[in-house]
Design a protein around this motif. Sequence first.
Motif, PDB file in Angstrom:
ATOM      1  N   TYR A   1       4.122 -42.752 -11.761  1.00  0.00           N
ATOM      2  CA  TYR A   1       4.204 -41.398 -11.216  1.00  0.00           C
ATOM      3  C   TYR A   1       5.632 -41.130 -10.760  1.00  0.00           C
TER       4      TYR A   1
ATOM      5  N   SER B   1      11.065 -41.955  -5.004  1.00  0.00           N
ATOM      6  CA  SER B   1      11.143 -42.295  -3.575  1.00  0.00           C
ATOM      7  C   SER B   1      11.456 -43.779  -3.413  1.00  0.00           C
TER       8      SER B   1
ATOM      9  N   GLY C   1       6.822 -39.349  -8.414  1.00  0.00           N
ATOM     10  CA  GLY C   1       6.998 -39.445  -6.956  1.00  0.00           C
ATOM     11  C   GLY C   1       7.187 -40.877  -6.487  1.00  0.00           C
ATOM     12  N   ALA C   2       6.379 -41.793  -7.044  1.00  0.00           N
ATOM     13  CA  ALA C   2       6.477 -43.207  -6.660  1.00  0.00           C
ATOM     14  C   ALA C   2       7.828 -43.767  -7.103  1.00  0.00           C
ATOM     15  N   VAL C   3       8.252 -43.373  -8.303  1.00  0.00           N
ATOM     16  CA  VAL C   3       9.509 -43.881  -8.858  1.00  0.00           C
ATOM     17  C   VAL C   3      10.697 -43.447  -8.005  1.00  0.00           C
TER      18      VAL C   3
END
Lengths: 196, 165
Positions: A141, A147, A143-145
């Motif tokens: 995802y 951040s 967002g996970a990457v």
Amino acid sequence: MMGYSELELDGLREVINIGGGHAATSISKLVNQKIEMHVPEISILSYHELYEQVIADDVEVHAVVSSIVGDYNGVILFVVSDDSADKLSELMLGMKTDDINVKMSAVSELTNIISNSFLGAIGNLLNVQLVSALPVIQDDYFGAVISSVYMALDQYDDHIMVIRNEFTYSEEKLDASLFFIPETGVLEQILKSLGI
Amino acid sequence: MELIQSEVRVGIADYKIAHAPSKLITVGLGSCIGTIIYDEHTQIGGLSHIMLPDSRPFAKKQALNTAKFADLALPEMVDKLKQDSPRARFKAKIVGGANMFGFKTTSKTGNIGQRNIAAVEEMLQKLGIPLIASHVGGNSGRTMIVDLKTFETMVRIVHHDAVYI
């Protein structure tokens, strides 16, 4: 909150523009097609703004991370959608492939070339040695990457400095973005080298 | 309160409180942690998405976003839950804390994912809230969806089947 003057941002933009231009040229050579680059985006965004304006946090992307080694440290992150990964690997291989491993190794190799031409051009300009370590690819995802990459580089603010190049292929937008994420203090060093 | 089944989305460095039949969702947890704190009786839940374990190194900064730090976000969210349901008996589940891309842990901060897991577990213990399930660590990002009717928590990882905890 980090504050840069317009002059400083223009200076950084020029550096990134040169890096991105070289990267676009090296991809064009590799795939034997004209790949162009937009004027780079340099902005300070909250995560919320980043997810609204650039890529949403729940989008599944192919993410390739290469650590920058040399006089400056940081990360080059290449993010590409599945459709664009198909297109880029097709251009590279000269045919379509359904083999996910072949596709991913093509994208990985492409990132290696992009990162090194980007860093080589910046290094030349600033008279420093910069190369990228072998890329690590992961499907995840967005967002996970993003951040996790910023936090791994000790950048904990809710607002992040987003430095991004976007590529196009025969007028068509490629969903491919190159993020340059230097360690804290590197941008100041770059500005100093530029004499700004 | 209207009983519409809605999906309440919690962004990074934020928390939200909702009641059944809503679902609480947070997406793209990498090294961050999603903590759901829930009371079965009143079917109220709070979902927090923290980025960092400890606010103390940032204490001098003005305008600290409390929802970003495990040590501030969880007590604050529990206070708000208690205002709504004073006699609640809370239970917790946590998701996230990955070490994406296997980043080296040689940096002075170590592996943030692991430190976040430890900090959240410690804070839950301090608050006296039992941690009944977790899906943490590894190298992959996660999305979590909590059904406040049942406390069932779906964890999604790219290219994997959904897991329920």
